[in-house]
Motif scaffolding. Structure first.
Motif, short mmCIF file in Angstrom:
data_model
loop_
_atom_site.label_atom_id
_atom_site.label_comp_id
_atom_site.label_asym_id
_atom_site.label_seq_id
_atom_site.Cartn_x
_atom_site.Cartn_y
_atom_site.Cartn_z
N ARG A 962 33.74 47.36 51.24
CA ARG A 962 33.50 46.06 50.61
C ARG A 962 34.78 45.26 50.61
O ARG A 962 35.87 45.82 50.52
CB ARG A 962 32.98 46.26 49.19
CG ARG A 962 31.55 46.77 49.12
CD ARG A 962 31.22 47.37 47.77
NE ARG A 962 31.40 46.44 46.67
CZ ARG A 962 30.49 45.58 46.25
NH1 ARG A 962 29.32 45.52 46.86
NH2 ARG A 962 30.72 44.78 45.22
N THR A 964 36.77 41.27 49.63
CA THR A 964 36.83 39.93 49.02
C THR A 964 37.87 39.06 49.72
O THR A 964 38.38 38.12 49.13
CB THR A 964 37.17 40.03 47.53
OG1 THR A 964 38.47 40.65 47.38
CG2 THR A 964 36.15 40.84 46.77
N THR A 967 36.59 35.47 49.93
CA THR A 967 35.94 34.92 48.75
C THR A 967 36.50 33.56 48.38
O THR A 967 37.70 33.28 48.53
CB THR A 967 36.08 35.88 47.56
OG1 THR A 967 35.40 35.36 46.45
CG2 THR A 967 37.55 36.08 47.20
N THR A 973 31.46 38.72 40.63
CA THR A 973 30.78 39.89 41.20
C THR A 973 29.32 39.56 41.42
O THR A 973 28.72 38.76 40.69
CB THR A 973 30.90 41.10 40.26
OG1 THR A 973 30.35 40.74 38.99
CG2 THR A 973 32.35 41.50 40.09
N ASN A 976 24.37 44.34 42.32
CA ASN A 976 24.23 45.43 43.28
C ASN A 976 22.77 45.80 43.53
O ASN A 976 22.47 46.59 44.42
CB ASN A 976 24.98 46.67 42.79
CG ASN A 976 26.47 46.42 42.76
OD1 ASN A 976 26.97 45.61 43.52
ND2 ASN A 976 27.17 47.11 41.88
N VAL A 993 31.63 38.73 47.78
CA VAL A 993 31.87 40.10 48.23
C VAL A 993 31.09 40.29 49.52
O VAL A 993 29.90 39.99 49.58
CB VAL A 993 31.41 41.16 47.20
CG1 VAL A 993 31.67 42.56 47.73
CG2 VAL A 993 32.13 40.96 45.88
N THR A 1426 36.87 44.03 40.21
CA THR A 1426 36.29 42.68 40.25
C THR A 1426 37.03 41.76 41.20
O THR A 1426 36.42 40.92 41.84
CB THR A 1426 36.32 42.07 38.84
OG1 THR A 1426 37.67 42.06 38.34
CG2 THR A 1426 35.46 42.89 37.89
N ALA A 1429 36.97 44.06 44.96
CA ALA A 1429 35.86 44.95 45.28
C ALA A 1429 36.31 46.40 45.40
O ALA A 1429 35.90 47.14 46.28
CB ALA A 1429 35.17 44.50 46.57
#
Length: 1516
Positions: A962, A964, A967, A973, A976, A993, A1426, A1429
């Motif tokens: 994962r 970021t 971003t 976040t 999921n 993410v 956060t 990731a």
């Protein structure tokens, strides 16, 4: 009394409006009673005895705020009123008018706080400044050091005795002395009330706090209440003292006032004596109170120092038995008083502090004395011994500054202390003797570390005593006499036989027999070495004087000759430290000095005979013994010692050299080994008492600096002109350094340097070069070599003889006499031997060649031979190329008719047109897919195999994680849970993410990988802390070749050749109908597709593996899209072309990821894929979708619409071409609208493209209803859409394999080439004109504008690591002001900076621990979950190191991007040099993050480091 009863009766009222009035009435009544009382002190104590338990012992537990309010109103406010005699605020205003701020800063350092020391201006290294004072002082521009305080010290700003210049910063300039008149009336009759209560309350816990661990006692609540208030009262005292200098002086008078009771110490002495019985909080309060009061006044500081010295022994004994660190012990205050030069002199004169300190050490070490009054540390307590060693620091503090003026009292007391110090050395003289072990190996290794620990602690102290003695002639003579008496009293090693006569070369030596290899010997001889430094022109028996140092040198030689192997490693370690830089200046160097002194005073023949006797070589060279074990090695060491005695003259006093010359020679010889970093040079040089080596003053004269790159460190290389000073027999070279020198010595034709002349007192040492015994020894060695007795001579022996001859002929004129001694050897028949050549060269006075020159000649021949072979190979290659060129010309001439019949221009034009047509990846005019076979080699079995759909699978190692990196909303976040969420299907444009797949590019067979993975699982489970490197439960492993971290494999799928042939397509459809469903891939490829897809789904959604989940193909498509966006972001950020600049592993991974994603529609259930097209209820708005993710998903999923239940159908070539083209056009138009709606910049450009853009703006404005100003310039829109087109080009290149145009291999003119490659019009706005009827309604925009939506600007903001200040001091300053948001205590914190977002965190602290997935984690781990990731990159500011984190359980350290002036990092701020940001290294860190290589870096670092104790990364 009525008022009192009324007041007491109404204290229990709870009305807030009357609370203040009640407190005022209570204070007035209490003050009246105190003033009217006969004994105000007793009345005050009675009041406290009543009120304190009422506040601190409430039945209902109150909050800290409520408790503090009660204390302030009912206790402290009345005390302030009583102290001032009026309202406290009015009294403070009067004090401020009559007093000024103090010249001294006095800031008390907390543990871990950064402090600064000026290397140019500080009197000693203990003089430091706090951050604020340093920033405002003149020392900021000087050479300074910074380090973390251990706590307990305070800022020396304003102390004129601590600094040569600039004692004050701008805030603490000297002011007018504070007046005592203002407060004189205040303190009358009120001085000892608060102090008595404070001492009684604080020290009362000494009766209950036990020094024994794990013991629990119950205290009365009233006692605990008074103790708690006493701590608060201590803080109040600090506050009151800070109001005025007069208050501080009054407090000091009370604290130092003698007690009226006999034999009872003053208040401050009682507090010091009770320090070890207090708990940590009480100690801190008392120490801070001393800092801000007694140590801020010169006279009070002197009186306190006297009291401290008076109780010094008891305080140290309490500290030894204590279990707290020294930083919170009262003994730590010694550095504040003993380092003041004037105060140290007074303490020596009035309190004989030297004697006090040494007596304290002797009392504590007395239990380790044996029957011979020598120390024996077998079975010692290491913790207690470490605490005892700390006392030596105090002795060093006292001696750190030499006196400029001696008084008779100072001489008397110093000599008295020196005698006591000699008593300590007397117990060390000859301690821990060793005796050579015969027969069997020693059973138990003896303790040796303790003795060397004391020796290291005394290293600077011995030098300081020598400096003190040398600055006064009278003291020097008296100290020498005392030292000589102490040496004569030592009888540690008596001789077991009487003196005997020894004969050699007609000379007689009368000495007692002694053999180092058979008798006990000790390496600890502090008195002998001290005497050698104090030696004047006294005459006595130098044979006895040199005996013990010679034994140590012989012992080291015999250990080198491996004669003491049965004595174990302890003796080897002792010899190592004996010659190591940490101890050699007071051990090995002093022994050499004493040997040189003896050589200058004794008869040279007698001196050499004594050396031969102690080396046990006398009989060998006297002819009475034919052979002996280790004879050759001992002879080498003996000759080496003679070279050192004669040639090592770089000691002030031995020759006319300065300390700078000595340092320069040391640096030259260190750099002759290899280029070194500044820190390595500092470690190789001895430090003085101020921890300075003098390197900075000489390094530029002898070396050139080579700057570091993005890794490594800066190196110093010796200048060529300084090589003339190189001596291969430099006496500070260790054995390992000598081995490194072997290559240099043989490859560099360097003549041995000419040493400086001896001083007159040592000039007689050169007589050794022509004495009979030396000539006899050299002749015997050469004779054995000439006679070719292979077992009795070595090349190293001959080199030493050669060097000795060079010294003889360079430094002594009697060449003819020496030649006559050796002339018989010239008639030897073996004239062709190397030794004869050696002799002829020297006795013909031709010194142009030595053994070094001979070796150089041989190596020159070898180099010439290699060069000749290289030239021959080059000529051979040129000849072959010429032959090939001639063959090509002959072929053209032979087939000339074929070339003449070809139309050149037409061929070239057709080729150009064809090439242009081929450079289209989308639509019906797309180019053809390359059809060449791809044959790869497995890295495990080394077998080749073609990549084919029906062949066994070939796989790429890959890592899914994962990310970021892209971003636009750091810290946000996503859910999921895939069910009911639009996240996997429609990726939001914030790209909060994403899932990235990377590969190292190494290929294996699928079966080979499976076997390798099973073997890794079986072998790794038994490895210590293997879970920190790879997570077996999540399928992680290391690439077999490059050791990159991987967690899956990507199957290699060949490109499907595509041709626009209608007939063949019709036949293919009919065949599929007839034959039914047919598998497209082999079983192994299908299996690997499932493995990779499951890993992507599990990692991306952080869920359990489920290959039947409907979001498995969607996650594969999103991962492909995000990976392409990440690659494009890297290329754009580095300003590299879109094609041609990718690394091989990136290119292979990109193509494999695209083909893997494309294959998901064939492997997954077609009904599941088709169902995604029907789910339009949760369709997001235009501004809530990342359209490149949508493009990839549509292109790869639309073929499933052609699929039928029983037939594997797919769109025809024409349908696929048009599908791709229309999807791209539609998504491109949607993204253009997205860019328009998120843009606000106005412009008024002209041109066709600008007009088309204006028309589009007008159309959009009709539907936006004044949403915002839509007048963006067209070129900004092009910038906004370019990243999308670049990603689309990478995607279609990986999907179709159509080669891109050459323009995309450069950074210029990309827009036109992108549009051509993607079959888009050059003016992208024409898409709206071509599809005007289709897109005119723009109904989606209406939905967008129903509510205010936070839009993303295009092109997206490119993420990078935060900007760091150029000077590291700015970061330290920022960290010093950091306060943990969840804690109010003063415990040490670890300020840690997130390099992704810039948030300052409190790491490794209980106060900031949180819950993450049910586990307790630290602030950094929780933040990384956060912000990154799960991936984090943090800078620990006080440790100056970067922390890389990959999960809750894995992480590693990485060098910080800050370098000092010597190109080195400084982890833990160990060296303390000023640090500056290195842009190249910080850029490398940024690339590490952008390229998703943090996990790989962590795994590789953990694989290299042998992990013995696992670090709890989750608590960071």
């Amino acid at each position: 009394m009525c008022i009192q009863k009324f007041t007491e009766g109404h204290i229990k009222f709870t009305c807030k409006d009357s609370f203040i009035l009640k407190q005022v009435l209570l204070s007035s009544v209490v003050l009246q009673e105190w003033r009217e009382a006969v004994d105000s002190a007793a009345e005050l104590l009675r009041y406290l005895r009543e009120q304190v338990p009422q506040i601190y012992c409430l039945e209902k537990e109150s909050s800290p705020q409520e408790e503090e309010e009660l204390v302030q109103n009912r206790l402290l406010h009345p005390l302030e009123c009583f102290l001032f005699g009026e309202d406290p605020q009015e009294g403070l205003e009067k004090l401020k008018q009559g007093s000024t701020s103090s010249q001294l800063c006095g800031r008390v350092f907390k543990e871990g706080e950064t402090v600064y020391s000026c290397r140019d201006c500080a009197i000693d290294p203990t003089c430091v400044l706090c951050m604020d004072c340093f920033q405002d002082s003149v020392h900021k521009g000087h050479r300074y050091k910074m380090h973390a305080s251990s706590g307990g010290g305070f800022c020396d700003c304003g102390d004129v005795e601590a600094w040569k210049i600039g004692p004050c910063c701008s805030k603490h300039d000297p002011g007018v002395t504070a007046s005592m008149v203002t407060v004189s009336y205040i303190i009358a009759g009120k001085r000892d009330v608060g102090g008595a209560y404070f001492f009684h309350s604080v020290s009362s816990n000494s009766e209950h706090i036990s020094l024994q661990p794990l013991r629990v006692e119950i205290l009365h609540s009233a006692v605990m209440a008074h103790q708690s208030f006493a701590l608060r009262l201590g803080s109040w005292f600090q506050q009151i003292i800070g109001y005025s200098v007069g208050f501080r002086q009054a407090f000091c008078q009370v604290a130092l006032e003698p007690s009226t009771e006999r034999d009872r110490p003053c208040l401050i002495s009682r507090l010091m004596l009770h320090d070890a019985r207090m708990y940590k909080g009480a100690r801190k309060i008392v120490h801070e109170l001393i800092f801000c009061s007694l140590l801020m006044e010169t006279e009070c500081k002197r009186l306190f120092a006297i009291e401290f010295t008076k109780h010094y022994k008891q305080l140290q004994k309490d500290f030894i038995n204590d279990d707290h660190e020294r930083s919170i012990s009262i003994t730590a205050l010694s550095v504040q008083i003993f380092t003041v030069p004037t105060l140290a002199r007074q303490l020596i004169e009035e309190g004989n502090v030297i004697k006090v300190i040494v007596d304290t050490v002797m009392d504590l070490l007395r239990e380790h004395l044996d029957a011979n009054n020598r120390f024996h540390f077998q079975g010692y307590n290491s913790d207690k011994f470490f605490r005892i060693q700390v006392i030596f620091h105090d002795l060093r503090y006292i001696l750190i500054s030499k006196p400029s003026l001696w008084t008779e009292e100072l001489r008397k007391q110093f000599l008295e202390g020196f005698k006591v110090f000699l008593g300590l050395l007397n117990c060390m003289q000859g301690m821990e003797e060793v005796k050579r072990q015969f027969g069997q190996h020693i059973e138990v290794e003896p303790e040796w570390e303790a003795g060397f620990s004391i020796q290291i602690q005394l290293r600077h102290i011995l030098a300081m005593f020598q400096d003190w003695c040398s600055c006064d002639d009278k003291i020097l003579l008296l100290a020498f006499e005392e030292c000589l008496k102490a040496l004569l009293r030592c009888n540690n090693q008596p001789f077991h036989s009487e003196a005997t006569d020894y004969y050699m070369c007609k000379h007689i030596l009368h000495v007692r027999p002694y053999k180092v290899s058979q008798e006990p010997v000790s390496i600890h001889l502090p008195i002998s070495r001290l005497l050698g430094c104090l030696l004047l022109q006294e005459s006595f028996d130098y044979t006895q004087f040199v005996e013990y140092p010679l034994r140590c040198v012989v012992l080291a030689a015999q250990v080198t000759a491996e004669m003491w192997r049965r004595n174990g490693l302890s003796l080897v370690s002792q010899i190592y430290y004996y010659q190591d830089v940490k101890c050699r200046d007071e051990m090995y160097d002093k022994d050499i000095l004493m040997l040189q002194i003896a050589a200058s005073k004794m008869d040279p023949n007698h001196f050499l005979m004594l050396i031969l006797l102690r080396f046990e070589l006398f009989e060998i060279f006297n002819g009475s013994c034919s052979s002996k074990d280790q004879w050759n090695r001992l002879t080498e060491e003996m000759l080496y010692l003679l070279i050192i005695i004669v040639g090592e003259r770089y000691v002030p006093g031995i020759s006319q050299v300065t300390k700078e010359d000595v340092t320069m020679r040391e640096v030259i010889h260190l750099l002759c080994i290899e280029p070194m970093a500044h820190s390595s040079l500092v470690k190789g040089l001895p430090e003085n008492e101020s921890h300075e080596t003098g390197l900075e003053t000489v390094i530029s004269k002898v070396a050139n600096f080579k700057k570091p790159g993005v890794s490594g460190h800066g190196l110093y290389e010796v200048k060529k002109e300084c090589l003339a000073e190189f001596n291969p027999f430099f006496y500070h070279y260790s054995k390992s350094q000598h081995s490194k020198l072997s290559v240099l010595s043989l490859s560099s034709a360097l003549r041995p340097p000419v040493p400086p002349p001896f001083c007159p007192a040592f000039s007689s040492i050169v007589r050794l070069l022509c004495c009979d015994v030396l000539i006899h020894v050299l002749r015997r060695v050469l004779q054995r070599a000439v006679e070719d007795r292979a077992a009795q001579w070595t090349e190293a022996m001959i080199q030493r003889v050669d060097f000795s001859f060079f010294n003889i002929f360079q430094g002594f004129p009697l060449k003819i006499e020496i030649s006559n001694h050796l002339s018989p050897l010239q008639s030897c028949e073996k004239t062709e031997s190397s030794i004869n050549l050696f002799l002829r060269q020297r006795f013909s006075r031709s010194f142009t060649l030595t053994c070094f020159w001979l070796a150089q000649s041989a190596q020159d021949k070898e180099k010439a031979e290699r060069k000749r072979k290289a030239e021959a190979a080059k000529l051979h290659r040129q000849k072959i190329m010429a032959q090939m060129s001639a063959m090509q010309k002959n072929f053209i001439e032979s087939n000339k008719m074929l070339y003449e019949n070809m139309p050149e221009s037409g061929v070239q034009g057709d080729c150009a047109m064809e090439q242009k047509e081929l450079c289209v990846a989308v639509g019906p005019h797309r180019g053809s897919t390359p059809t060449e076979r791809e044959v790869l080699t497995c890295i495990l079995c080394q077998e080749e195999q073609e990549v084919a759909a029906q062949a066994p699978a070939m796989v790429l190692t890959a890592c899914v994680q994962r990310s970021t990196v892209l971003t636009q909303c750091r810290g946000k976040t996503l859910s999921n849970k895939a069910e009911g969420s639009s996240y996997p299907l429609f990726m939001p444009p914030e790209l909060a993410v994403g899932t990235h797949i990377g590969t190292c590019g190494h290929v294996m067979h699928a079966t080979c990988w499976q076997k390798y993975f099973e073997a890794i699982q079986n072998t790794t489970r038994n490895r210590l802390h293997a879970e920190l490197i790879i997570d077996l439960e999540n399928g992680e492993y290391l690439c077999p070749l490059c050791k990159s971290l991987c967690n899956t494999v990507v199957p290699l799928i060949p490109l499907e050749p595509l041709t626009l042939n209608y007939l063949s397509r019709w036949i293919q459809i009919l065949s599929a109908r007839i034959k039914g469903l047919k598998r497209k891939f082999s079983d192994s490829i299908a299996e690997m597709l499932v493995v990779c897809a499951t890993t992507v789904h599990r990692v991306g959604l952080q869920t359990a593996p489920n290959e039947l989940c409907p979001y498995v193909p969607v996650m594969a498509w999103n991962t492909c899209a995000f990976t392409i966006q990440a690659i494009e972001n890297i290329l754009q950020g580095e300003d590299k072309p879109l094609f041609g600049s990718l690394q091989n592993r990136q290119l292979a991974g990109l193509k494999a990821a695209v083909q893997f994603s494309a294959a998901q529609r064939l492997k997954s259930s077609q009904a599941v894929v088709q169902r995604h097209f029907t789910d339009i209820e949760n369709t997001p708005s235009l501004l809530e979708v990342d359209f490149f993710h949508l493009l990839v998903g549509l292109v790869l999923s639309v073929p499933s619409l052609y699929q039928e239940e029983a037939v594997d159908l797919q769109p025809s070539s024409v349908s696929s071409a048009y599908n791709h083209l229309h999807i791209l056009h539609l998504v491109t138009m949607a993204h253009l609208l997205q860019v328009i709606l998120s843009s606000t910049v106005a412009g008024g450009e002209e041109g066709e493209e600008a007009r088309a853009a204006a028309e589009l703006y007008a159309t959009v404005s009709q539907h936006t209803e004044g949403y915002r100003c839509l007048s963006s310039p067209w070129f900004q829109l092009r910038r906004g859409i370019t990243p999308f087109l670049r990603c689309a080009a990478l995607f279609f290149n990986g999907l179709t394999g159509v080669p891109p145009p050459e323009e995309l291999s450069s950074t210029a003119g990309q827009m036109e080439a992108l549009c051509s490659y993607l079959a888009l019009p050059p003016n992208v706005f024409q898409l709206f004109q071509e599809h005007k009827e289709t897109v005119t309604p723009l109904s989606a925009i209406t939905k967008v504008l129903k509510g205010e939506i936070q839009t993303i600007r295009y092109p997206r903001r490119r993420n990078h690591l935060i900007e760091l200040p150029e000077d590291y001091s700015a970061l330290l300053n920022q960290a010093s002001h950091f306060q943990c948001p969840k804690s109010t205590d003063d415990d040490r914190k670890h300020p840690t900076l997130c390099l992704f977002c810039g948030v300052m965190l409190c790491s490794q602290s209980v106060c900031c621990q949180t819950q993450l997935d049910g586990d307790d984690v630290g602030a950094c781990t929780a933040h990384a979950a956060t912000c990154g990731a799960g991936v984090g990159m943090f800078l620990r500011i006080r440790e100056c190191e970067v922390i890389l984190m990959a999960s809750k359980t894995r992480g590693s350290t990485y060098p910080a991007p800050y370098l000092d002036d010597y190109g080195e990092t400084d982890p833990q701020l160990g060296r303390g040099n000023p640090l500056h940001l290195c842009p190249e290294r910080y850029r490398k860190l940024n690339q590490l993050w952008q390229q998703h290589c943090i996990l790989e870096e962590i795994a590789r670092s953990l694989e290299v480091v042998n992990i013995m104790f696992a670090f709890e990364w989750q608590m960071l």
